[in-house]
Structure formats: structure tokens, C-alpha cells
Design an enzyme around this catalytic site. Structure first.
Site, PDB file in Angstrom:
ATOM      1  N   ASP A 189       0.873  -1.174   0.000  1.00 29.58           N
ATOM      2  CA  ASP A 189       0.000   0.000   0.000  1.00 29.58           C
ATOM      3  C   ASP A 189       0.915   1.230   0.000  1.00 29.58           C
ATOM      4  OD1 ASP A 189      -1.745   2.060   0.580  1.00 29.58           O
ATOM      5  OD2 ASP A 189      -2.154   1.400   2.623  1.00 29.58           O
ATOM      6  N   GLU A 223      -0.912  10.701   0.985  1.00 31.52           N
ATOM      7  CA  GLU A 223      -2.197  10.047   1.194  1.00 31.52           C
ATOM      8  C   GLU A 223      -2.295   9.421   2.581  1.00 31.52           C
ATOM      9  OE1 GLU A 223      -5.185   6.811   1.201  1.00 31.52           O
ATOM     10  OE2 GLU A 223      -3.022   6.696   1.540  1.00 31.52           O
ATOM     11  N   GLU A 224      -1.188   8.881   3.081  1.00 30.38           N
ATOM     12  CA  GLU A 224      -1.233   8.168   4.367  1.00 30.38           C
ATOM     13  C   GLU A 224      -1.567   9.075   5.543  1.00 30.38           C
ATOM     14  OE1 GLU A 224      -1.491   5.174   4.701  1.00 30.38           O
ATOM     15  OE2 GLU A 224      -0.452   4.120   3.109  1.00 30.38           O
ATOM     16  N   ASP A 244      -5.836   1.571  -5.279  1.00 28.76           N
ATOM     17  CA  ASP A 244      -5.256   1.425  -3.943  1.00 28.76           C
ATOM     18  C   ASP A 244      -5.520   0.007  -3.450  1.00 28.76           C
ATOM     19  OD1 ASP A 244      -4.086   2.107  -1.442  1.00 28.76           O
ATOM     20  OD2 ASP A 244      -4.910   4.131  -1.579  1.00 28.76           O
ATOM     21  N   HIS A 324      -1.438  -2.534   6.225  1.00 29.24           N
ATOM     22  CA  HIS A 324      -0.648  -1.722   7.144  1.00 29.24           C
ATOM     23  C   HIS A 324       0.167  -2.573   8.116  1.00 29.24           C
ATOM     24  CE1 HIS A 324      -2.600   2.532   6.645  1.00 29.24           C
ATOM     25  NE2 HIS A 324      -2.316   1.944   5.491  1.00 29.24           N
TER      26      HIS A 324
END
Length: 388
Positions: A189, A223-224, A244, A324
Site C-alpha cells: 500500500d 495520502e497516508e 489502492d 498496514h
């Protein structure tokens, strides 16, 4: 158009190269340069925002009503919270990820004076010293620290090394590419999404595919932490498809195979008509797919809408197990996504009204409703029912 052949060797090699470049949010210049060079090699001129988000436009028959595809280059990471008297470093996360997955991670710390290697450890990491306490200690970012691989046995040593509060930490991805198609790594990701977009562009370039409108290839850098595509969408873009990761987990319908459509995330439903079009393209081109709803998830599309972009949005994903964390995906999903992107980019425009930012009701979309399926009564025969 027939389904294009996706060069999966290129896709895998590109993903490996991306994973090898540290790019936690706030430290993305190197990966921006790499992707910019690859876009130019594939024939697209590149524009960068001041901070480094990338826009590359592949021209179509019209520039108005443009389509955009977006992935993000930044990954999770950590940052120095303070320098400890024992010569180690207290940390805070960059992005939302568990300290469970930080424990034991090898990492690179970037300071103004140079880079240092280190390991993230629990405060009580030695079984020979703490016995059973190594299994009963609390979990969280307050309960881990970075051991720097340098002569640092107190805070003065850290000062001498030039390590400071706020220095950024990149976590080693530790990738494995298995012969059966599975890929295991941190930071899939969304480096996998970036590789998918580049592989799709390569296929379109080699096949000399023509598109009805311009296609904007967008790559964001924050983005995170929720910023994402907030400042890269131009007014000529009518639709935005985010590429994504999906959340393969109990209670979810995502899969590590095929395309997973997100029908909604924590910001609400995605555009009805754009998502429907993408699903129909999967059906037309025999691309495996499934649908899912993500409760604790947002993507580049959310930041674009919140920033005021008036665009239709959709989210297409590759299913990720343990997102994650130590993530796992399969090449089948990546190839499927690239195939869908090429089909979408070359497909006809179905809502010409979207060429204009604002227009009258003529040509505006309709959604099927229950009333449309009911038998008309004499009084209702001349009403303007929604089209199906």
C-alpha cells in the site's frame, strides 16, 4: 478493444524497484524522481506540484471531460518524538499503523547529518533480563524505542551524531516475490498501485491505444496522512479513479484475486455511474471482480472531494491481507487491475454532459428506482420516469 496484454515481468520489476526506495510521508523526493523518469521513458511529459505530486497527461481526442487515475507514492513510517537518556529514541507513527508491526522492524533514520540504521524494539525486549514480562508488556508506540546502530549510549551521544526530534524513519519493506504469484512485503500500500498504473500505461503505449479524452496519470505524496489528491485535480477532469489496496480480512468481501471494487468507504458511497461502468467493463472483458465496503478507510478520492473537486469518483483495489502490517497480495489482482485501467481509459464517454463543469438538467444522469419497475397506472403513463 480486446483486452490488452499486461507485462507482468515489468510490473513485478517496477514494484521491486519502488519498494527499494524509502518514501514515508514527508520524505518522498527520491521516489518522485524515479516515477517521473519512468513516465517520461514511457512517453509522457511530467508536471510536479511544489511539494512533488506528479501529473502526467496522455492526450486523447478531447481535453475536456478528462479522466484521471491516481495512486500514492508515500508509505507509512515513523518520526523521532524525543531523545532518551538511555541513548535510544522515542517514536510516533507516520500514518495509522500498529506498534505491533513496528516491533522488531529494521529501519533507516534520516537526519540532516546523514542516515543511520536501527531496530525498533519493545522497551523490555530481552527475555534473559525480563523473563515473562516480554510477553505481558503493553503494546503501543509509547512502549517501543529505536536502537540506533551507532555509538549512542546516552542523549549526548545522540546529539553528537546529529540526531534530532522530528527526524524521519523509513521501515524496511522486506519483500518476497514467490513463484506462485504471492507477494509479501510492507508498503504494498500503495507501491503496488503505482506499479499497476505504470504497467497499464506501458501496455497502452506499446499497443498505441487511442482514448476519447485525455487521461491524467496522478501520483500523490501524502495520502497516508489524509492529504492525498487535495491539490492536483484540474478543472478539466470529470472522473477520478483511485487505485489502492482492498482490505482482505474476516467480515470483508475483498480478495487477493481479481479486482475488488469499493462501493463505499468511511466518507460515503462512490459514484454510482462511474463504478457501474467499471463493473460492466470487467464483465465485458472477462476480468474477475468482487465488491466490498470499507468502514475504516479513505483514499486519494476522499481528499480530492473534500478539497472541492467536482468529479465522479471510484475506487478499484487489489486485495491486501494484513493491510498496514506485513502485507500480502497476488499478481493476479495486479494484472486484473491493469487490464481494467486499459479498458476504462479507451472506453467511450457515456455522459457527455460531464464535459462541462456546470450545465442544465438536460443530459443529466438517471438512476433506476423501484417506481420504474412498477406497472404504470393510467394517471402515470405520461410521467417522466427515471431511465433504467
Amino acid at each position: 478493444m480486446t483486452r490488452l496484454n499486461i507485462d507482468t515481468d515489468y510490473l513485478a520489476d517496477t514494484l521491486k524497484a519502488l519498494l527499494a526506495i524509502p518514501s514515508p510521508t514527508g520524505y518522498t523526493d527520491t521516489v518522485v524522481r524515479y516515477v517521473s523518469a519512468e513516465l517520461e521513458r514511457l512517453g509522457l511529459p511530467v508536471e510536479l506540484t511544489r511539494r512533488g505530486a506528479i501529473r502526467a497527461i496522455r492526450r486523447g481526442h478531447q481535453d475536456r471531460g478528462a479522466r484521471a487515475l491516481v495512486s500514492h507514492l508515500d508509505t507509512l513510517g515513523a518520526q523521532v518524538k524525543y531523545l532518551k537518556e538511555n541513548g535510544r529514541l522515542s517514536l510516533v507513527p507516520i500514518g495509522n499503523w500498529s506498534a505491533r508491526f513496528a516491533e522488531g522492524a529494521r529501519a533507516t533514520l534520516f537526519s540532516y547529518s546523514g542516515a543511520y540504521r536501527g531496530t525498533i524494539l519493545p522497551l523490555k525486549s530481552s527475555g534473559h533480563t525480563f523473563n515473562d514480562e516480554i510477553d505481558t508488556s503493553p503494546i503501543g508506540w509509547d512502549h517501543v524505542e529505536l536502537r540506533v546502530d551507532a555509538l549512542a549510549f546516552g542523549k549526548p551521544d545522540l546529539d553528537r551524531l546529529g540526531i534530532e526530534v522530528g527526524d524521519i524513519l523509513a521501515i524496511d519493506p522486506q519483500p518476497e516475490f514467490l513463484d506462485n504469484g504471492f507477494i509479501i512485503s510492507r508498503h504494498l500500500d500503495n507501491k503496488a498501485g503505482v506499479a499497476v498504473m505504470l504497467a497499464a500505461l506501458k501496455a497502452m503505449t506499446e499497443a498505441e491505444v487511442e482514448t476519447p479524452v485525455d487521461i491524467h496519470w496522478l501520483f500523490t505524496i501524502a495520502e497516508e496522512v489524509g492529504v492525498g489528491a487535495s491539490s492536483i485535480i484540474t478543472h478539466d477532469v470529470a472522473s477520478l479513479v483511485a487505485v489502492d489496496n482492498g482490505t482482505t480480512a474476516p467480515g470483508q468481501n475483498s480478495s487477493e484475486f481479481g479486482v475488488t471494487f469499493s462501493m463505499a468507504d468511511q466518507t460515503g458511497p462512490f459514484d454510482y455511474h462511474l463504478t457501474k461502468k467499471l463493473v460492466e467493463l470487467c464483465q465485458e472483458h472477462d476480468i474477475r471482480y468482487q465488491k466490498d465496503v470499507f468502514r475504516y478507510y479513505r483514499s486519494d478520492s476522499a481528499s480530492a472531494i473534500e478539497a472541492g473537486a467536482d468529479v465522479r469518483t471510484a475506487l478499484i483495489t487489489f486485495g491486501v491481507d494484513s493491510s498496514h502490517g506485513y502485507e500480502r497480495i497476488h499478481m493476479h489482482a495486479l494484472r486484473s487491475l491493469a487490464e481494467l485501467i486499459t479498458a476504462y481509459a479507451s472506453s467511450p464517454v457515456e455522459i457527455p454532459r460531464d464535459y462541462e463543469e456546470t450545465a442544465g438538467v438536460s443530459g443529466f444522469t438517471r438512476q433506476p428506482t423501484a417506481e420504474a419497475e412498477q406497472t404504470l397506472t393510467p394517471d402515470a403513463e405520461n410521467t417522466d420516469l427515471p431511465q433504467t
